[in-house]
Design an enzyme around this catalytic site. Structure first.
Site, PDB file in Angstrom:
ATOM      1  CB  ALA A 175      -0.915  -0.012   1.224  1.00 46.44           C
ATOM      2  NE  ARG A 188      -2.402   5.655 -13.209  1.00 43.62           N
ATOM      3  CZ  ARG A 188      -2.628   4.404 -13.574  1.00 43.62           C
ATOM      4  NH1 ARG A 188      -3.486   4.135 -14.536  1.00 43.62           N
ATOM      5  NH2 ARG A 188      -2.012   3.404 -12.961  1.00 43.62           N
ATOM      6  NE  ARG A 228     -30.132  18.058  13.969  1.00 42.78           N
ATOM      7  CZ  ARG A 228     -29.989  19.237  14.569  1.00 42.78           C
ATOM      8  NH1 ARG A 228     -30.972  20.120  14.541  1.00 42.78           N
ATOM      9  NH2 ARG A 228     -28.870  19.525  15.201  1.00 42.78           N
TER      10      ARG A 228
HETATM   11  C1  UD1 Z   1       1.843  -4.566 -10.903  1.00 45.28           C
HETATM   12  C2  UD1 Z   1       2.540  -5.837 -11.409  1.00 45.28           C
HETATM   13  C3  UD1 Z   1       1.868  -6.277 -12.709  1.00 45.28           C
HETATM   14  C4  UD1 Z   1       0.373  -6.488 -12.479  1.00 45.28           C
HETATM   15  C5  UD1 Z   1      -0.233  -5.230 -11.886  1.00 45.28           C
HETATM   16  C6  UD1 Z   1      -1.664  -5.499 -11.487  1.00 45.28           C
HETATM   17  C7  UD1 Z   1       4.898  -5.778 -10.768  1.00 45.28           C
HETATM   18  C8  UD1 Z   1       6.260  -5.442 -11.208  1.00 45.28           C
HETATM   19  N1  UD1 Z   1       3.920  -5.537 -11.662  1.00 45.28           N
HETATM   20  O1  UD1 Z   1       2.063  -3.554 -11.839  1.00 45.28           O
HETATM   21  O2  UD1 Z   1       2.442  -7.462 -13.181  1.00 45.28           O
HETATM   22  O3  UD1 Z   1      -0.256  -6.801 -13.703  1.00 45.28           O
HETATM   23  O4  UD1 Z   1       0.465  -4.835 -10.705  1.00 45.28           O
HETATM   24  O5  UD1 Z   1      -2.275  -4.301 -11.090  1.00 45.28           O
HETATM   25  O6  UD1 Z   1       4.712  -6.232  -9.658  1.00 45.28           O
HETATM   26  N2  UD1 Z   1       3.586  -0.699  -4.446  1.00 45.28           N
HETATM   27  C9  UD1 Z   1       4.298  -0.487  -3.291  1.00 45.28           C
HETATM   28  N3  UD1 Z   1       5.588  -0.066  -3.401  1.00 45.28           N
HETATM   29  C10 UD1 Z   1       6.204   0.115  -4.583  1.00 45.28           C
HETATM   30  C11 UD1 Z   1       5.450  -0.108  -5.759  1.00 45.28           C
HETATM   31  C12 UD1 Z   1       4.146  -0.527  -5.653  1.00 45.28           C
HETATM   32  O7  UD1 Z   1       3.790  -0.638  -2.187  1.00 45.28           O
HETATM   33  O8  UD1 Z   1       7.373   0.490  -4.576  1.00 45.28           O
HETATM   34  C13 UD1 Z   1       2.187  -1.166  -4.327  1.00 45.28           C
HETATM   35  C14 UD1 Z   1       1.165  -0.184  -4.854  1.00 45.28           C
HETATM   36  O9  UD1 Z   1       0.676   0.628  -3.803  1.00 45.28           O
HETATM   37  C15 UD1 Z   1       0.070  -1.108  -5.385  1.00 45.28           C
HETATM   38  C16 UD1 Z   1       0.820  -2.336  -5.794  1.00 45.28           C
HETATM   39  O10 UD1 Z   1       2.041  -2.314  -5.115  1.00 45.28           O
HETATM   40  O11 UD1 Z   1      -0.852  -1.461  -4.386  1.00 45.28           O
HETATM   41  C17 UD1 Z   1       1.051  -2.403  -7.297  1.00 45.28           C
HETATM   42  O12 UD1 Z   1       1.775  -1.283  -7.697  1.00 45.28           O
HETATM   43  P1  UD1 Z   1       1.532  -0.630  -9.112  1.00 45.28           P
HETATM   44  O13 UD1 Z   1       2.490   0.462  -9.299  1.00 45.28           O
HETATM   45  O14 UD1 Z   1       0.098  -0.339  -9.308  1.00 45.28           O
HETATM   46  O15 UD1 Z   1       1.967  -1.862 -10.038  1.00 45.28           O
HETATM   47  P2  UD1 Z   1       1.896  -1.974 -11.582  1.00 45.28           P
HETATM   48  O16 UD1 Z   1       3.065  -1.330 -12.173  1.00 45.28           O
HETATM   49  O17 UD1 Z   1       0.552  -1.545 -12.022  1.00 45.28           O
END
Ligand code: UD1
Ligand code: CA
Length: 460
Positions: free
Chosen positions: A9, A15, A338
């Site tokens: 998280a 976005r 209320r």
């Molecule tokens: C990631 C997956 C991808 C998958 C997609 C699904 C990887 C490299 N890629 O991509 O294969 O299809 O999710 O939605 O794992 N987060 C952290 N710390 C970080 C980066 C991310 O806590 O340094 C958390 C984000 O808060 C989120 C989740 O990890 O809850 C996924 O991160 P996000 O950046 O959305 O991943 P994607 O690049 O979309």
């Protein structure tokens, strides 16, 4: 088998274009992260790790005070100072990962994930080294692709940005949820390098590492993609909100509630309904609401943290907040009830009536255009139209006490603190500032006067 969920998280959630951390945005009135925590808590777990980053204090504060069914002590908060990728995020929890534990990686922004799916993911590990939750997407843009060999065995996950033309055609994608044994996961995390187009530590690289070691990587394909869909922007948020509301509505129908339209009800909390309850369109239920048997809610009401007894009728466009309404009451239309109000059985609160912090006695009626605040009202009272309890002197609030079987004539003001005895009658249009004794007629009204032979002024 000890299950250890790690919820990611830490992402910024740019976005969403919001100053609120992404995982605190709500679905069904509840932060997305709390949905995920609750799904994990329903597994048999001792602790749940949450990897936080942006707005960490706010996230912890909201989640710790939120209404989590199980204890908040099971939550282990781990900060990821810089967001260097999902692999880096999980690595922050390394010291908490037992070798023998089954680790489930979950995302804090996937609110519809079900306990049952998490549990199936973990169980599949009995025949595999690593299990990935996947979905088949018509449009896989942006997701990591599940690369399988000609025999159908998973070989790797390739991120969209790193994929070649052939891999981009793959429609089976990674949801981000995986299960692996603690010992394996820690070993892989040490071997992950940021050699990719984004310069990040990809958790998904664990797949190729497991395969390289001769391990078996299996997939659990999620039947309903929405259950594994993440929220990255407001468009996805509203899509998931509607899906969540549709699920809530379906549960109500299954429980025997009549809904006139499943698309026009919103439950932001928990709605409990008895037998043969009927809910018209455009009603919003917030917090904990309990409806008795045969309750009818007409359209356009907002009902929050309330208990409504059997056979009550809540007419259109009423707002009820933090109140208890006993059996067989009639509320509205256009009533506002209320907080701290207690309406006893067979009572009636009619149109354009506001009640605050008051008790309305059994069988009493406040039918039209009244304000009743800080009032203790007895049984079988009749409050005439336009009656006002003047509870506020500009500084303090004061009490009005009304006995049983009192009749208050229309357009009266009861200037608190004041009391009206049992069986008293107040003449219409009175301003009552002193105690009105029991059984008597009290009125304060200037005498009516007729001037005989009076002539209308003439135009000059
Ligand atoms: C990631 C997956 C991808 C998958 C997609 C699904 C990887 C490299 N890629 O991509 O294969 O299809 O999710 O939605 O794992 N987060 C952290 N710390 C970080 C980066 C991310 O806590 O340094 C958390 C984000 O808060 C989120 C989740 O990890 O809850 C996924 O991160 P996000 O950046 O959305 O991943 P994607 O690049 O979309
Ligand atoms: Ca994402």
């Amino acid at each position: 088998m000890t299950l250890f969920p790690i919820i990611l998280a830490a992402g910024q959630g740019t976005r969403m274009r919001s100053s609120t951390p992404k995982v605190l945005h709500t679905i069904g009135g509840k932060p997305m992260l709390q949905h995920v925590i609750e799904s994990c808590q329903q597994l048999d777990v001792d602790k749940i790790a949450i990897i936080y980053g942006h707005g960490g204090e706010q996230v912890q504060q909201v989640i710790n005070t939120a209404n989590i069914t199980n204890n908040a002590e099971t939550l282990v908060w781990i900060q990821q100072k810089e967001q260097k990728g999902t692999g880096h995020a999980v690595a922050q929890a390394e010291s908490y990962i037992d070798d023998e534990a089954v680790v489930i990686i979950a995302y804090g922004d996937v609110p519809l994930i079900k306990t049952e799916v998490l549990s199936r993911l973990a169980n599949k590990l009995e025949e595999a080294t690593l299990v990935v939750l996947t979905v088949v997407q018509d449009d896989p843009t942006g997701y990591g692709r599940i690369v399988r060999n000609p025999q159908g065995k998973i070989e790797s996950i390739i991120e969209h940005k790193d994929a070649n033309q052939e891999q981009l055609e793959i429609k089976e994608v990674n949801t981000g949820f995986i299960a692996a044994r603690g010992r394996d996961l820690k070993r892989w995390l040490n071997d992950i390098t940021p050699n990719n187009s984004q310069g990040e530590y990809y958790l998904t690289d664990c797949v190729a590492l497991a395969v390289k070691e001769g391990g078996i990587v299996d997939a659990l394909i999620c039947d309903d993609p929405l259950e594994a869909e993440g929220v990255n922007d407001r468009i996805q948020q509203v899509k998931i909100e509607r899906a969540y509301q549709a699920m809530q509505a379906k549960k109500l129908l299954e429980a025997g509630v009549t809904l006139y339209d499943t698309d026009r009800i919103d439950i932001r909390g928990k709605l409990e309904a008895g037998k043969d309850v009927c809910i018209d369109v455009n009603n919003i239920f917030i917090g904990k609401v309990k409806l008795g048997d045969r309750v009818v809610i007409e359209s356009g009401c907002v009902i929050k943290d309330a208990q409504i007894g059997d056979d009550c009728l809540v007419k259109a466009n009423s707002v009820i907040d933090s109140a208890i309404i006993e059996n067989n009451c009639d509320i509205g239309p256009f009533a506002r009830v209320r907080p701290d109000t207690f309406i006893k059985e067979n009572a009636k609160v009619g149109n354009f009536v506001e009640i605050k912090k008051s008790v309305i006695g059994k069988g009493s009626k406040v039918s039209h255009l009244s304000y009743i605040g800080d009032t203790q009202m007895g049984e079988d009272v009749n409050i005439g139209a336009g009656t006002i309890t003047c509870n506020y002197d500009g500084v303090n609030k004061h009490l009005t006490t009304i006995g049983d079987r009192v009749f208050i004539g229309s357009d009266s003001q009861l200037v608190a603190p004041v009391s009206v005895g049992d069986d008293a009658t107040i003449g219409a249009g009175s301003t009552i500032t002193k105690e009105a004794p029991a059984g008597e007629l009290t009125l304060s009204r200037s005498k009516q006067l007729t001037i005989k032979g009076w002539k209308k002024p003439q135009k000059k």
